[in-house]
Every structure is written in structure tokens, then in C-alpha cells.
Motif scaffolding. Structure first.
Motif, PDB file in Angstrom:
ATOM      1  N   GLY A   1       0.793  -1.221   0.000  1.00 39.92           N
ATOM      2  CA  GLY A   1       0.000   0.000   0.000  1.00 39.92           C
ATOM      3  C   GLY A   1       0.827   1.273   0.000  1.00 39.92           C
ATOM      4  O   GLY A   1       0.273   2.376   0.000  1.00 39.92           O
TER       5      GLY A   1
ATOM      6  N   ILE B   1      -1.257   3.627   2.176  1.00 41.00           N
ATOM      7  CA  ILE B   1      -2.693   3.439   2.378  1.00 41.00           C
ATOM      8  C   ILE B   1      -2.892   2.236   3.298  1.00 41.00           C
ATOM      9  O   ILE B   1      -2.452   1.125   2.985  1.00 41.00           O
ATOM     10  CB  ILE B   1      -3.428   3.228   1.037  1.00 41.00           C
TER      11      ILE B   1
ATOM     12  N   VAL C   1      -9.090   0.819   3.047  1.00 39.84           N
ATOM     13  CA  VAL C   1      -9.926   1.301   1.946  1.00 39.84           C
ATOM     14  C   VAL C   1     -11.372   0.960   2.281  1.00 39.84           C
ATOM     15  O   VAL C   1     -11.692  -0.221   2.485  1.00 39.84           O
ATOM     16  CB  VAL C   1      -9.554   0.601   0.617  1.00 39.84           C
TER      17      VAL C   1
ATOM     18  N   TYR D   1      -6.106  -2.487   3.836  1.00 36.25           N
ATOM     19  CA  TYR D   1      -5.662  -2.295   2.451  1.00 36.25           C
ATOM     20  C   TYR D   1      -5.239  -3.601   1.778  1.00 36.25           C
ATOM     21  O   TYR D   1      -4.511  -4.418   2.349  1.00 36.25           O
ATOM     22  CB  TYR D   1      -4.467  -1.328   2.366  1.00 36.25           C
ATOM     23  N   SER D   2      -5.703  -3.771   0.558  1.00 34.14           N
ATOM     24  CA  SER D   2      -5.128  -4.753  -0.375  1.00 34.14           C
ATOM     25  C   SER D   2      -5.362  -4.183  -1.763  1.00 34.14           C
ATOM     26  O   SER D   2      -6.235  -3.314  -1.946  1.00 34.14           O
ATOM     27  CB  SER D   2      -5.799  -6.127  -0.239  1.00 34.14           C
TER      28      SER D   2
ATOM     29  N   LEU E   1      -8.730  -2.021  -3.095  1.00 33.38           N
ATOM     30  CA  LEU E   1      -8.694  -0.705  -3.741  1.00 33.38           C
ATOM     31  C   LEU E   1      -9.410  -0.754  -5.091  1.00 33.38           C
ATOM     32  O   LEU E   1     -10.212   0.123  -5.418  1.00 33.38           O
ATOM     33  CB  LEU E   1      -7.234  -0.244  -3.907  1.00 33.38           C
TER      34      LEU E   1
ATOM     35  N   LEU F   1     -10.221   6.442   2.423  1.00 32.12           N
ATOM     36  CA  LEU F   1      -8.912   5.860   2.743  1.00 32.12           C
ATOM     37  C   LEU F   1      -8.445   6.274   4.127  1.00 32.12           C
ATOM     38  O   LEU F   1      -8.740   7.388   4.581  1.00 32.12           O
ATOM     39  CB  LEU F   1      -7.861   6.343   1.728  1.00 32.12           C
TER      40      LEU F   1
END
Ligand code: ZN
Length: 644
Positions: A537, A559, A562, A567-568, A572, A588
Motif C-alpha cells: 500500500g 494506504i 480502503v 488495504y489490499s 482498492l 482511505l
């Protein structure tokens, strides 16, 4: 008439006379250099040199401005263990206070041979099983003398059992036997200019493949790999590289080498790279770089690009990029020809040879055009400035690179020469093309051995006018010297295609990501929200003035979440797809240094990936351009066991 630029040192007349006499005496015999690569697994090279000298001051120098690097990347900082001796006695030396590549020595009376020993700490193009020697790593020669006038005779010592590939000719003539343990291979005398241009590849797992034996002079593919199975290239790859030799022969209709060697390493350690030479090229890919079609695609134009440089860059060189002494700074203003036209032909020849297929060629071209169009730095920096400033644009901090611009003269050159090719075809009803231009521009003087003939912008324009009269000077100035906020798509459109964006990447883009996945594993949402991210991220770059920029994100930030999920890349992309509903936003949680904040990207157009789309009813010159000029060689049936 073409003129070679010469070195013009400014010495007082009398001193010049004295030096000339002393050099004439000194340079009757070649410098002897023996490169000892037997310590390669410990990443050390050694060299012993003997210089014919006369009594008095002598200045020796090593290369600073390296041809093909287009920058002062000489290896002075890696050279250690310097010892000068005369008749076995050590001599004092002193580095020049201004030119740090120069060593000053005073030769005692009666001494006719000065001996120099150096060691070099090697950081690239080397592994436990192979080494590539670019001679500038070890080579010294008299300063302030044109390098094309300095004779030198090289020898090399390699680890026992390692094979040797090089365009240098052994004094004994013929092929290179695998050297005996501790033996030295001696080559025919050449010049410092040519030796710098003649690397040596050596390796334990070494194969030399002769290519397209009906094409003269002879071409070879010399391969060294870290693993024995990788040095045995697939029959299909060998057939494609043989096609490349035939296609280049048909396209350029001349050659400027006595023999050509593709030197290729397959190693995850020795580095990915390509460096052109007149009679060879130094190419590096990963261990599996040619093991299957997926890994091959990103490397598909490597050999064709470096091979093309034998004509475009080595034989024909912009006057500002030819320096007679490897010490005078190079001037890169015409790199959009040297590299840009090579990029164009490298990809076209790869498609004509089968190193990539037609669809892959078009998919990659779409990626190139889109990347250039979204390089926001083109709003302030013209393409010519990426060429003039080439040496300060290589490497460095990738943050905001689309606002800075990189070495865009490669890809800008590719779309420019595609524009020129399709324009010539359009003006001549496809009877003439850029094929005709390169026969004139790169074939002047017919077949030659290795030679450098410089050119200027005016000659380029004259030769284009020989193919078809047009205001080529304005054509080139408009595209290179002016601010152009958008990429030149005329070549695509004259070729019968247009650049479009789709919600899924092309097969080729997926293959490129898969091939690079091992080292990156990141996500590319460049044409949607304007972000490129690493696997965890971390933001590699933000599109200047794009949605993520407007939201306040910056390169280097990370990031963390999300839309309430950790986050992955998938999370996203899912958020980008869901935000096509105007009521939804992309939320975010972002870490910047040691602070965390929430941000929202206002974007609703879904995922976007570049592709080319055929415009029906227009001539498909793009398809004509990549048709082979020769009959392709068929690869023997391949066993389908190499898929990784
Ligand atoms: Zn190049």
C-alpha cells in the motif's frame, strides 16, 4: 561529407611538437593490458598494464563519459590497489587536482616500459557463475590523445572452465577454446576506442549459438546463465533471434561490424540491462527471462534494440554524443534519434522476428502512448529537455516522476518515428516508408567494419527529404522542441488505430505485470485514481493533478485501509469499481510519516487500462509496419514443459 570530431588540445606550439615526437615514439608499440577475471566470484577484477613510455612526465587516464551511458559514469571510484612500477621499482603517482580520472607519473631516465597494476571492485554484471567485463572498469591510457589513435592489445584470464564470448579476435584466429585452468587468452591488437566497445562475457554455464548462417558476416548468441538449464534457450527463442538477424539484414541492408555477438546473461544477480556496442551488445535478463512467453514479453525488444544500436548510435552518432577521449562531456540533444529511433525499430523488429506477436506489439504500444500522455511534466518540459538533461534524469527519487519527466526521449522518439513512418506511407500510398529512410541514413558508405560517423539535425532532415519531400525540419521541431501537453497520437491514427481505455487490462498488460510480479507485487491504478502502489500500500507515485493528487495524497505515504477494509490491491480496485455509483466515494486511511489521517478520493469513472482499437475503413499501416520482410525460420517442435 561527414566529418569525425577530433580532439584539439591547446598546447603551446613548442610543447606540442615535443609531445608529438614523444607520443609517436611511445605509441609505436601497443599498450598491453591483461584483465584477470579469475576472482570474479568474489566480485573483484584485476589488471596489469604495460605502457611504452619515454623519460619525463606521463599522464594516464581512465574513461569518465561512457558511450551508451550518456553520462559521466566511469568507474574511477571502484579502482583501487593502484601501483606503478618501472624496472620492478615502485614509482610515486599523484591524482590530478581537477580531473580525478587522471594519474600523473614521472618516468625515470632510461625507462621504456611503465607497468601499472589495478584492482576493481565490481558491483554489477557479475555473479558466482559469470562475469561481463566492460573494459573501462580496468583500462588506462595516455590522457589528451584521441582514443581511436592509441593502440592496445588485450588479454584475459578467466576462472578455469569458463567459456568466453566477445567480438574481439584471438591472436590465434578462429573460435575460442574453453580456456585451460590459469591460461590467458590473448587477442589481436586494437585501439582504446574499440576496446572500450568490445566487452567480454565469461561464464561456467556458457553456450555459443551461431545464428542464421546464410547471413554474412556471422552472428552469434553467447549465453551465460547462473543455472545450466537456463543457458539452453528454447528452440523458439533461438529461431526468433535468427529471424531478428535476417530481418535487420533486410531492413538496414548494410552492416558495420566484422562479426556480431549478442552477449546475454540470465541471472537474478548479475542485473537486467542492455548496453550497445558496435560489434556486440551486453544484455542481461533474469534467470527465467526467456523461459516462457510471459517472462519473455518485457524482454522481447532487448536484443533487437541493442542490435539496432550497431547502426543507430554506434555507426551513426549525433556529433554531440561522440567524444574523442571519453573525458569531454557528451551532449544529448539528439538522443530522441539515438535512443528514440532505436526504441521504435527495437519494437518493430521484435514483432517482425516473432520475439513478440502482433497483438503484443500493439498492446505494449498502447501502454507506451498512454504513459506518455499521462506524464504531466510535459506541460512544462519539452521532450528535447529530457534529452539535453539525460544525465540528471537517470535514477534518483521516483516521487512525482510524472511531473518531473524521465528519460522520455526513448518513448517520445518511438511515437515520433511511428508518426514519420505512417506519414511517409500516407504521402506515398504505402509505396515508401521509414524502411527507405534507414537504408539511406544508416547505410551511408555501404558495409564497413566498426566505425563512427557523426551527424547533425540538418543531415537527418536532408535524408528524410530524400525519401519524400516535406517540411521535416518543422515536423521534428514541433514534436521535440515545443511544449506538447498531449502525446503525439498521429502515428497510431495514420496507422489505422486509436488509443482507448477499457475497464480491464489487455492480456499483454497482465503478462507484463505477472512477469514483473516477483519483484513488485504492486497495483497500478494510474489511469483511474492516479496511483501506483507497492504490495503493502506504499504509494510509489501520484499522478500530478489527478484524483488522488486532488485528494491530497503524496508519494511515500501508505494506504492502510480502503472503505473500512484493511488495504489490499483487490480492495482498492473493488472500491474504484463501486465508486462508479456517484453516491459512493473511495475512503482511505493513510499513514504519512508518523501521522494517520482519513482521505476521500472523488472519482467515478471505474477502472481504466489502455488499448488500441482499430478504426474501420482506414488503412492499417500499423499492421503493414510489423509484417516480416523475410521468410521466418520455423522453430523445431517444442516440448511444453517449461511453463512456470
Ligand atoms: Zn538504447
Amino acid at each position: 561529407m561527414l566529418m569525425l570530431k577530433r580532439c584539439a588540445p591547446h598546447f603551446p606550439a613548442l610543447l606540442l611538437f615535443t609531445l608529438a615526437v614523444s607520443l609517436a615514439n611511445a605509441q609505436k608499440a601497443p599498450i598491453q593490458i591483461t584483465a584477470d577475471l579469475s576472482d570474479a566470484p568474489r566480485k573483484l577484477f584485476h589488471a596489469d598494464m604495460d605502457f611504452p613510455v619515454s623519460t619525463g612526465p606521463v599522464t594516464l587516464i581512465s574513461p569518465e563519459w561512457i558511450p551508451g551511458h550518456h553520462m559521466p559514469s566511469g568507474p574511477a571510484s571502484s579502482i583501487v590497489g593502484v601501483v606503478f612500477t618501472a624496472n620492478g621499482k615502485p614509482l610515486e603517482w599523484r591524482r590530478d587536482d581537477v580531473s580525478l580520472y587522471e594519474f600523473h607519473i614521472t618516468v625515470p631516465s632510461g625507462v621504456t616500459t611503465l607497468h601499472m597494476h589495478v584492482d576493481s571492485i565490481v558491483t554489477r554484471r557479475i555473479s558466482q557463475r559469470m562475469a561481463a567485463l566492460e573494459w573501462e572498469a580496468l583500462m588506462f591510457y595516455p590522457a589528451h590523445v584521441p582514443v581511436k589513435d592509441i593502440p592496445i592489445q588485450p588479454s584475459v584470464k578467466v576462472p578455469a572452465g569458463w567459456g568466453i564470448g566477445t567480438a574481439l579476435k584471438p591472436v590465434s584466429g578462429g573460435a575460442y577454446p574453453v580456456p585451460e585452468a590459469g591460461s590467458t587468452t590473448k587477442f589481436a591488437a586494437t585501439t582504446v576506442e574499440q576496446l572500450e566497445d568490445s566487452p567480454i562475457l565469461t561464464g561456467l554455464y556458457f553456450h555459443e549459438y551461431p545464428l542464421a548462417p546464410t547471413i554474412k558476416p556471422q552472428h552469434y548468441l553467447d549465453v551465460a546463465a547462473d543455472a545450466p538449464e537456463d543457458a539452453k534457450l528454447r528452440p523458439a527463442v533461438l529461431a526468433d533471434v535468427a529471424n531478428l538477424v535476417r530481418e535487420a539484414d533486410a531492413l538496414y541492408a548494410s552492416h558495420h561490424y566484422n562479426e556480431y555477438h549478442f552477449l546475454l546473461t540470465l541471472s537474478d544477480v548479475a542485473g537486467g540491462m542492455g548496453l550497445e556496442h558496435g560489434q556486440s551488445s551486453d544484455n542481461g535478463v533474469g534467470e527465467k527471462g526467456f523461459a516462457d512467453d510471459v517472462h519473455q514479453l518485457p524482454e522481447s525488444d532487448l536484443l533487437s534494440h541493442e542490435f539496432t544500436h550497431s547502426w543507430n548510435g554506434k555507426y551513426r552518432r549525433p556529433a554531440g554524443l561522440y567524444q574523442p577521449d571519453f573525458a569531454t562531456p557528451m551532449q544529448g540533444a539528439l538522443l530522441w534519434v539515438y535512443e528514440g529511433m532505436t526504441e521504435y525499430w527495437g519494437n518493430v523488429l521484435a514483432a517482425r522476428s516473432g520475439l513478440k506477436n502482433a497483438q503484443e506489439y500493439k498492446d505494449v504500444l498502447a501502454m507506451t502512448a498512454a504513459e506518455l500522455d499521462y506524464t504531466r511534466g510535459r506541460e512544462w518540459r519539452p521532450t528535447v529537455d529530457t534529452a539535453v538533461g539525460a544525465s540528471i534524469l537517470r535514477g534518483g527519487n521516483p516521487a512525482w516522476s510524472n511531473w518531473r519527466r524521465g528519460q522520455d526521449y526513448y518513448f517520445e522518439g518511438e511515437v515520433l518515428w511511428l508518426d514519420a513512418d505512417t506519414l511517409i506511407r500516407k504521402m506515398t500510398d504505402n509505396k515508401k516508408s521509414l524502411n527507405d529512410f534507414v537504408k539511406i541514413f544508416l547505410g551511408k558508405g555501404g558495409n564497413t567494419g566498426p566505425l563512427i560517423v557523426t551527424y547533425t539535425f540538418d543531415e537527418l532532415v536532408q535524408d528524410l527529404n530524400q525519401v519524400v519531400p516535406y517540411d521535416w525540419a518543422t515536423f521534428l521541431h514541433d514534436r521535440v522542441d515545443k511544449i506538447n501537453p498531449h502525446v503525439d497520437v498521429a502515428g497510431l491514427e495514420q496507422g489505422g488505430y486509436k488509443l482507448v481505455f477499457k475497464d480491464k487490462p489487455t492480456k499483454s498488460e497482465r503478462m507484463m505485470s505477472a512477469a514483473e510480479g516477483r519483484r513488485a507485487g504492486g497495483v497500478d491504478c494510474w489511469y483511474s485514481v492516479g496511483l501506483r502502489l507497492g504490495a503493502d500500500g506504499t504509494i510509489a507515485d501520484v499522478l500530478w493533478n489527478g484524483p488522488a493528487d486532488k485528494a491530497g495524497l503524496a508519494p511515500g505515504e501508505k494506504i492502510m485501509a480502503v472503505n473500512d477494509n484493511v488495504y489490499s490491491g483487490d480492495a482498492l480496485r473493488e472500491a474504484i469499481r463501486e465508486a462508479k455509483d456517484p453516491a459512493k466515494t473511495i475512503k482511505l486511511i493513510v499513514q504519512a510519516d508518523s501521522f494517520v489521517s482519513t482521505m476521500q478520493i472523488d472519482y467515478h469513472d471505474g477502472e481504466r487500462y489502455p488499448a488500441l482499437e482499430r478504426v474501420d475503413g482506414t488503412p492499417a499501416y500499423l499492421d503493414d509496419i510489423i509484417k516480416p520482410l523475410t521468410t521466418p525460420e520455423k522453430a523445431p517442435e517444442e516440448k511444453k514443459e517449461d511453463a512456470e
